[in-house]
Structures are given as C-alpha cells and as structure tokens.
Design a protein around this motif. Structure first.
Motif, PDB file in Angstrom:
ATOM      1  N   LYS A 125       0.822  -1.217   0.000  1.00  0.00           N
ATOM      2  CA  LYS A 125       0.000   0.000   0.000  1.00  0.00           C
ATOM      3  C   LYS A 125       0.851   1.259   0.000  1.00  0.00           C
ATOM      4  N   ASN A 126       2.004   1.225   0.654  1.00  0.00           N
ATOM      5  CA  ASN A 126       2.897   2.385   0.634  1.00  0.00           C
ATOM      6  C   ASN A 126       3.563   2.560  -0.725  1.00  0.00           C
ATOM      7  N   THR A 127       3.718   1.474  -1.461  1.00  0.00           N
ATOM      8  CA  THR A 127       4.434   1.536  -2.742  1.00  0.00           C
ATOM      9  C   THR A 127       3.504   1.860  -3.910  1.00  0.00           C
ATOM     10  N   VAL A 128       2.366   1.170  -3.976  1.00  0.00           N
ATOM     11  CA  VAL A 128       1.485   1.351  -5.146  1.00  0.00           C
ATOM     12  C   VAL A 128       0.058   1.733  -4.759  1.00  0.00           C
ATOM     13  N   GLY A 129      -0.174   2.021  -3.488  1.00  0.00           N
ATOM     14  CA  GLY A 129      -1.534   2.326  -3.055  1.00  0.00           C
ATOM     15  C   GLY A 129      -2.326   1.041  -2.847  1.00  0.00           C
ATOM     16  N   GLY A 130      -3.544   1.185  -2.416  1.00  0.00           N
ATOM     17  CA  GLY A 130      -4.327  -0.020  -2.150  1.00  0.00           C
ATOM     18  C   GLY A 130      -5.808   0.256  -2.089  1.00  0.00           C
ATOM     19  N   PHE A 131      -6.518  -0.662  -1.472  1.00  0.00           N
ATOM     20  CA  PHE A 131      -7.968  -0.567  -1.354  1.00  0.00           C
ATOM     21  C   PHE A 131      -8.386  -1.188  -0.029  1.00  0.00           C
ATOM     22  N   PRO A 132      -9.620  -0.940   0.400  1.00  0.00           N
ATOM     23  CA  PRO A 132     -10.073  -1.513   1.675  1.00  0.00           C
ATOM     24  C   PRO A 132     -10.051  -3.036   1.643  1.00  0.00           C
ATOM     25  N   ARG A 133      -9.826  -3.613   2.801  1.00  0.00           N
ATOM     26  CA  ARG A 133      -9.872  -5.067   2.931  1.00  0.00           C
ATOM     27  C   ARG A 133     -11.205  -5.584   2.390  1.00  0.00           C
ATOM     28  N   PRO A 134     -11.155  -6.576   1.515  1.00  0.00           N
ATOM     29  CA  PRO A 134     -12.418  -7.146   1.012  1.00  0.00           C
ATOM     30  C   PRO A 134     -13.103  -7.974   2.098  1.00  0.00           C
ATOM     31  N   GLN A 135     -14.356  -8.302   1.876  1.00  0.00           N
ATOM     32  CA  GLN A 135     -15.040  -9.191   2.808  1.00  0.00           C
ATOM     33  C   GLN A 135     -14.401 -10.566   2.725  1.00  0.00           C
ATOM     34  N   LEU A 136     -13.948 -11.079   3.861  1.00  0.00           N
ATOM     35  CA  LEU A 136     -13.300 -12.389   3.938  1.00  0.00           C
ATOM     36  C   LEU A 136     -14.200 -13.352   4.687  1.00  0.00           C
ATOM     37  N   ASP A 137     -14.209 -14.599   4.252  1.00  0.00           N
ATOM     38  CA  ASP A 137     -14.908 -15.648   4.990  1.00  0.00           C
ATOM     39  C   ASP A 137     -13.875 -16.653   5.471  1.00  0.00           C
ATOM     40  N   LEU A 138     -13.535 -16.554   6.753  1.00  0.00           N
ATOM     41  CA  LEU A 138     -12.551 -17.439   7.371  1.00  0.00           C
ATOM     42  C   LEU A 138     -13.216 -18.364   8.376  1.00  0.00           C
ATOM     43  N   SER A 139     -14.495 -18.599   8.169  1.00  0.00           N
ATOM     44  CA  SER A 139     -15.272 -19.414   9.093  1.00  0.00           C
ATOM     45  C   SER A 139     -14.934 -20.890   8.969  1.00  0.00           C
ATOM     46  N   ALA A 140     -15.189 -21.626  10.044  1.00  0.00           N
ATOM     47  CA  ALA A 140     -15.010 -23.073  10.008  1.00  0.00           C
ATOM     48  C   ALA A 140     -15.899 -23.692   8.941  1.00  0.00           C
ATOM     49  N   GLU A 141     -17.084 -23.128   8.739  1.00  0.00           N
ATOM     50  CA  GLU A 141     -18.017 -23.660   7.739  1.00  0.00           C
ATOM     51  C   GLU A 141     -17.437 -23.554   6.333  1.00  0.00           C
ATOM     52  N   ASN A 142     -16.753 -22.453   6.054  1.00  0.00           N
ATOM     53  CA  ASN A 142     -16.157 -22.293   4.730  1.00  0.00           C
ATOM     54  C   ASN A 142     -15.039 -23.307   4.511  1.00  0.00           C
ATOM     55  N   PHE A 143     -14.196 -23.493   5.525  1.00  0.00           N
ATOM     56  CA  PHE A 143     -13.124 -24.485   5.405  1.00  0.00           C
ATOM     57  C   PHE A 143     -13.694 -25.901   5.296  1.00  0.00           C
ATOM     58  N   ALA A 144     -14.780 -26.153   6.013  1.00  0.00           N
ATOM     59  CA  ALA A 144     -15.409 -27.474   5.933  1.00  0.00           C
ATOM     60  C   ALA A 144     -15.890 -27.744   4.515  1.00  0.00           C
TER      61      ALA A 144
END
Length: 322
Positions: A125-144
């Motif tokens: 982000k300091n080098t080329v800029g960035g964007f807000p963190r996207p919605q992440l799904d790190l739930s146990a259900e997703n891994f299952a």
C-alpha cells in the motif's frame, strides 16, 4: 619533540591513505555507519513503477489480507483491526475468524506469519496504493466446504481448522501457496525496478511460509488426521487436486506424496516442495487464482474466501457485474 611528533603523524597519514585502503575503508564505516556502497544503483534506463505494475501488485492485496487475518486470528484471537487498523482502510471484519487451539511452537510460527503479512500489506500500500480489505470468509463452515469439495463427500464431523494444530496447518496449506504462484505468475509482467524489488521480497517470504507449513505437515504425513481415517498426505493431495481442478489449467499444485514421474527429476515420490519438472515454482494468472480462492472454478463467480469478490481493478473487471 615537536619535530618528531610531526614526522609520526605524517607517516601515519601516508600509511592510512596510500598503503592500507582497507583500513581507511573500515575507519570510514565506523565514522559513518551508513555505507552508501550497500545500496544498489537503479537500472540506467528504467522507471521505478510502471502503470501496469500497480494493478498486478494491488491484486495481491486480496491474498495478503486473507493470510493476514487468518494467521493473526489463529495465533492471537484478534486480527488486523487490532494490530494495524489503518491498513484495513475501513474494510469489513472477516467472517468467522477465531483463535486456534495450537501447540505453542506452531502458535509462535503462525503469529510471526501474521505480523509478516501486516508488513506485506504496508509495503504494497505504501508503494502502489491499495484498497479496503475485502469481505473475507474465514469461518469453520467455509473451510469445511473446501475439504468436502476436495474429498467429494461430507466429512463427519465437519472439518474445523481451529480445532487443533494439525487441522490448522492443513487449512494453512490451502492459503499461502496461492500467493506464491500468483507472484511467480506476475513476475514476467512487472516492469518497474521498484516494483520488481517489492515483488521479489514478497515472493521470498511467501515461499518461506509455504515451505515451513509443508515441512511441518511432511513430518506427520503418514499420521491419521483425527477423527478421520485419512492421512495428512492424503489431505494435501486432495487439496492440491481440488485447486488444479478449480483453476482448470493443468497440474500446478502437488501434495506431499506424488507418483515418481511428478517428483523431482522423476526420481522420488516425496514432494516437500511443489514445483514443475525443472523444480521451478509454478505460476498462475489472476484469473486462475480467483477460480481457486472463490472455490467456484470461475473468476466471475465470487465465493469461498472472498464471498463478495476481490477488490482492485483486476478482480472487479473479471466479475460478471462490475
């Protein structure tokens, strides 16, 4: 006496500056700790960051954000919002992330990985800029669901990455490698010398993380993953096969045990590092990466770790509705 002193200092001056350049250099370093010779010179005819570099490097933020919160939560029970909230840039908190039940050695490794990912986010982000963190799904259900897709049937009980150390390592196996192959794939299309330096640094650490995860799994590859009668090696093979199937671009991912013809030089079945026939890292395009990370086999259909799709120009333009 004064004449003798003058002769002494003249002799010392002559020795330092004409007979012993190494001594002079050493004294210079001591007097000036910053040694300009340590900094490499930029190429004679090159730009620091080309316009095309920006989108490719920003695309990587989708993966770096995923790894960052997964590792931080797994080790500490809190994520980017607690460690470096400014880097989230107002993006929503991850779904379902929580502290894992890890042995202390693994917990320390994962905590370090989490902090490394914070550094990666800052560097990009300091080098080329960035964007807000996207919605992440790190739930146990997703891994299952990922593990069910890998095996072609529902595991009973459902796989929970946060339940114990081996489960968490297997879940980790499913994440950093995608960053590795994405950086290898982006490398030929990066033009600026500052961009190349950034990508090389990111790739080095991503490869190291993947190697450590694979090495820890390798040590236990013949063990059964409780409560399933399935070995660690079989889990890795199934996850790798799933990623190859979703990406739909051939074999660019291999588990810990492979047929001899797929091992290094076609001479070995153990596969502690995943690489091509010349033992070079595999590369994937952004579209391939998204097919895997979405878990849908399509870069136009969000899901999986990024239920609302990735952020940044490349990911958004690949969506059906953008």
């Amino acid at each position: 006496m004064a004449h003798a002193a003058v002769q002494y200092f003249l002799s010392l001056f002559f020795f330092l500056f004409f007979l012993s350049p190494n001594v002079v250099s050493s004294i210079g370093v001591m007097l000036n700790p910053y040694n300009p010779s340590c900094a490499s010179k930029p190429p004679a005819s090159a730009t620091p960051i080309s316009s095309s570099d920006v989108d490719l490097l920003q695309f990587a933020l989708n993966l770096e954000h995923t790894e960052c919160d997964f590792f931080l939560y797994g080790a500490l029970g809190c994520g980017l919002d607690a460690i470096a909230p400014e880097l989230a840039m107002g993006g929503p908190p991850p779904i379902g992330a929580r502290k894992a039940n890890l042995d202390e050695t693994t917990r320390l490794i994962i905590e370090e990985f989490g902090y490394q990912e914070v550094g990666h986010l800052r560097a990009i982000k300091n080098t080329v800029g960035g964007f807000p963190r996207p919605q992440l799904d790190l739930s146990a259900e997703n891994f299952a669901k990922i593990m069910d897709d890998a095996f072609g049937y529902h595991l009973n009980p459902p796989f929970d990455p946060y339940n114990n150390t081996i489960n968490y390592l297997l879940a980790s196996y499913a994440i950093p490698y995608m960053g590795l192959v994405a950086y290898v794939g982006a490398n030929p299309n990066i033009n600026g010398f500052v961009s190349k330096r950034l990508l090389a640094g990111l790739l080095a650490v991503e490869a190291g993380q993947d190697a450590i995860i694979r090495a820890k799994l390798y040590e236990r590859m013949h063990e059964f993953v409780p409560p399933y009668q399935i070995t660690v090696a079989e889990f890795t093979n199934r996850i790798s096969s799933l990623r190859n199937r979703l990406a739909n671009c051939g074999i660019k991912d291999k588990g810990l045990l492979v047929p001899h013809e797929l091992g290094a030089e076609g001479r070995i079945s153990t596969n502690i590092l995943s690489a091509n026939r010349d033992s070079l890292g595999h590369r994937r395009t952004p579209a391939e990466v998204l097919r895997v990370v979405y878990g849908t086999g399509s870069e136009r259909q969000p899901g999986g770790f990024l239920p609302k799709g990735g952020n940044g120009k490349i990911a958004r333009e690949l969506l059906v509705d953008h």
